[in-house]
Design an enzyme around this catalytic site. Structure first.
Site, PDB file in Angstrom:
ATOM      1  N   GLU A 420       0.838  -1.188   0.000  1.00 59.76           N
ATOM      2  CA  GLU A 420       0.000   0.000   0.000  1.00 59.76           C
ATOM      3  C   GLU A 420       0.879   1.245   0.000  1.00 59.76           C
ATOM      4  O   GLU A 420       1.826   1.355   0.769  1.00 59.76           O
ATOM      5  CB  GLU A 420      -0.902  -0.027   1.226  1.00 59.76           C
ATOM      6  N   ASP A 493       0.966  -1.056   6.704  1.00 55.02           N
ATOM      7  CA  ASP A 493       1.457  -0.529   7.974  1.00 55.02           C
ATOM      8  C   ASP A 493       0.904  -1.342   9.140  1.00 55.02           C
ATOM      9  O   ASP A 493      -0.165  -1.929   9.045  1.00 55.02           O
ATOM     10  CB  ASP A 493       1.031   0.936   8.148  1.00 55.02           C
ATOM     11  N   ASP A 495      -0.538  -0.477  11.737  1.00 55.34           N
ATOM     12  CA  ASP A 495      -1.478   0.274  12.579  1.00 55.34           C
ATOM     13  C   ASP A 495      -2.916  -0.032  12.166  1.00 55.34           C
ATOM     14  O   ASP A 495      -3.161  -0.918  11.352  1.00 55.34           O
ATOM     15  CB  ASP A 495      -1.181   1.769  12.483  1.00 55.34           C
ATOM     16  N   ASP A 497      -5.053   1.699  10.372  1.00 56.45           N
ATOM     17  CA  ASP A 497      -5.307   1.908   8.944  1.00 56.45           C
ATOM     18  C   ASP A 497      -4.763   0.752   8.118  1.00 56.45           C
ATOM     19  O   ASP A 497      -5.401   0.292   7.177  1.00 56.45           O
ATOM     20  CB  ASP A 497      -4.640   3.202   8.469  1.00 56.45           C
TER      21      ASP A 497
END
Ligand code: TSJ
Length: 630
Positions: A420, A493, A495, A497
């Site tokens: 991403e 990532d 996290d 998101d």
């Protein structure tokens, strides 16, 4: 004496269960323990099916004992006249005694479960039954298949009900492990399938409890599964009927989504291999909508008949039947065999749909028009594919421009990283081993495949790029042997998101390329959260727990600098290779689908429109997503 011979047979039977537990409960791992709990819970469910019980409580104690309690009538405490033994004792100590001493209207027996509670006794270190009935509390203890005390009155109670507490035998199961998510999922499913029934699950050690109660029954179930998908009609359709003691319930919601999510249950068992209730449902739905469409001239003279697959595109449905004598077939006994059920389901569906649509004609029209639309899209897609195939260009020269391919042409050795963001994509391209690692960077938010229709999806550049890069094609044009990389690695990532992007991508794979997930080709890369430097040594850590543990170990050893990575983009190419891409050091999580219904639920809720609910779900299931036990 006949009685003595009977005793010997009983001992032999229960010994057989302990010698070959797998024959009775499938395995002696986590799923075996689960089986024991289900076996006990099924008794309370049977009581609820008869209309005598409104509440079931399942408690897992810190010492691994499990208690199942219901507020039913309480097990009968009388003598079994033939043997002169209390019926309860007989049920608990005699293999296959269940069913002989009662006259329940419905049995879950004969399916996955139904091995009888004596099997639970045989495989428990100890088991205590408490019955509240006739103003008394009765109690009897058992263990390893035998009785350990006589049935006796130990107190009084104004309530009625049955409580069983048992400890799975460590001689059989070793260190007992419970899967709370599986248990929770099954109990939740049962609460949907038995509308109104309150089921409580308590995990005492963790101090957590869950309450499951759905007054709307399977309609609520379908609403939850359809949440986030575009509805074709505003109100879910509910149909029910009964004939010769067999009860049929169907809940349906047609949506603009592309997938078909139909789940069929018989006596609360998820019949994953379908059976007569499912075939009856499918064929009569197709017939009814075609007849109706012709009669109301929604289908024109030139229109072909609607195909079942086009009608069912985007359909979310639950079929639940309760039948006195179920015949379960197949290796896993998860296919309903009763032949009379097909026409029964069909009759009820035809009758009730015609009632429903005569007062809601707009609903029928919308469903038929959606089906026509689906048919058109299917034909257009097939035509487009044929064109491309004729040009012979689908799998080589049309590879997406953004793909940085690897040089190996051996799919077994090749890996595709789906990354991403352009900056992380750039680092990955520089850091990779180009011999066998290909990089496909995706820009922006991935399209939510749960919401978009097929046409819109195939028009989306990122989706198209993924499909061509993977090489297999989709749907009826899918061919596993065209897979270009045996490892497809999602890299996002670490996290919330990132987790969301992972979920969107997983949804895409699950809906369009499920075979790849099922064959173990889809992975998620786990990037580190922290970089820790002590002197000249650099260590990468993947969680707060690891960081805390590391801190404790290195407390005394001088200066330590900790850097928290906010995202993949912060890592330079070498760091990305060292931590996340190098097969020697990286952590890859294999994505597996455990239970199709559970996966469906996870995805539907994650993708749903209710943002609050979705966030809760991401957190609540965060272990599920990172361990990818979907
Ligand atoms: F079997 C068992 F011990 F495992 C067990 C049975 C465990 C648990 C948690 C619940 C039960 C159970 C059994 N709950 N409710 C019942 N009901 C009966 O067995 C019952 C009650 C009344 C009558 C009646 O005719 O009066 C008949 C039955 C079969």
């Amino acid at each position: 004496m006949v009685y003595e011979a009977d005793q010997i047979k009983v001992l032999e039977d229960l010994e057989a269960v302990r010698v070959r537990p797998g024959m009775y409960i499938g395995s002696t791992g986590q799923s075996g323990v689960m089986h024991l709990i289900e076996e006990i819970v099924d008794n309370s469910i049977d009581e609820a099916l008869g209309g005598y019980c409104t509440e079931i409580r399942v408690t897992v104690h810190p010492d691994n004992r499990v208690t199942v309690e219901d507020n039913g009538r309480g097990m009968p405490v009388g003598m079994h006249t033939e043997s002169g033994i209390p019926a309860l004792e007989l049920v608990m100590t005699t293999l296959h005694a269940g069913g002989k001493f009662d006259n329940k209207s419905y049995h879950v027996s004969g399916g996955l479960h139904g091995v009888g509670v004596s099997v639970v006794n045989a495989l428990s270190e100890h088991l205590v039954v408490e019955v509240r009935r006739n103003g008394n509390v009765y109690r009897q203890e058992f263990g390893r298949g035998l009785k350990r005390s006589e049935l006796e009155i130990v107190g009084t109670s104004k309530k009625t009900g049955t409580t069983v507490t048992f400890l799975p035998d460590s001689e059989i199961f070793g260190e007992v492990q419970y899967s709370f998510s599986k248990l929770a999922h099954r109990l939740k499913e049962l609460s949907y399938l038995n509308g109104g029934l309150l089921i409580i699950l308590e995990n005492e050690a963790a101090g957590v409890s869950r309450r499951y109660q759905h007054k709307g029954g399977i309609v609520s179930f379908v609403k939850e599964l359809a949440d986030g998908k575009e509805p074709v009609h505003p109100k879910a359709i509910f149909i029910e009927g009964e004939e010769d003691g067999t009860a049929v319930e169907i809940a349906m919601q047609f949506t603009g989504s592309y997938d078909e999510s139909i789940f069929a249950f018989a006596n609360n068992i998820n019949t994953v291999d379908g059976g007569t209730h499912l075939t009856g449902f499918k064929s009569s739905l197709t017939k009814f909508l075609n007849d109706y469409g012709r009669e109301k001239k929604i289908l024109k003279k030139d229109d072909e008949n609607l195909r079942g697959e086009d009608i069912r595109e985007g359909l979310v449905a639950i079929i639940s039947i309760k039948i006195p004598n179920p015949e379960f077939e197949g290796q896993t006994k998860t296919k309903l065999g009763n032949p009379e059920v097909a026409s029964l389901v069909s009759n009820i569906l035809q009758e009730q749909l015609s009632v429903r649509f005569s007062s809601n004609p707009g609903e029928a029209r919308a469903i038929i028009e959606k089906s026509l639309q689906a048919g058109k899209a299917r034909m257009a897609a097939s035509k487009a594919r044929k064109m491309v195939r004729r040009k012979g260009a689908l799998f080589t020269s049309t590879l997406p421009g953004k793909l940085a391919d690897c040089s190996s042409r051996d799919p077994k050795k090749s890996e595709l990283f789906i990354v991403e963001g352009d900056s992380a994509g750039g680092s990955a391209k520089q850091g990779r081993d180009r011999g066998f690692q290909a990089i496909l960077p995706l820009r922006g938010k991935v399209l939510n495949v749960e919401k978009a229709g097929l046409a819109k999806l195939l028009d989306n550049a990122e989706i198209k790029a993924m499909i061509t890069a993977v090489g297999t094609g989709i749907r009826d044009d899918f061919a596993l042997e065209r897979l270009r990389y045996h490892k497809l690695v999602i890299m996002a990532d670490a996290d919330v998101d990132g987790a969301h992007i992972c979920t969107l991508l997983l949804t895409f794979f699950y809906r369009f390329l499920r075979t790849l997930v099922e064959n173990g080709h889809v992975y998620i890369a786990k990037p580190p959260l922290y970089q820790v430097k002590v002197g000249r040594d650099t260590t990468y850590l993947f969680s707060d727990e690891e960081l805390n543990a590391f801190r404790e170990q290195h407390n005394s050893k001088g200066k330590m600098s900790v850097k928290r990575f906010k995202g993949l983009g912060e890592m330079n190419p070498k760091e990305l290779w060292d931590t996340t891409m190098d097969p020697e050091h990286r952590v890859l999580k294999l994505v597996e689908v455990r239970d199709p219904l559970e996966a469906d639920e996870v995805f539907s809720t994650l993708m749903g429109s209710d943002v609050g609910l979705r966030r809760d779900f991401i957190w609540e299931n965060s272990d599920k997503i990172t361990t990818l036990d979907i």
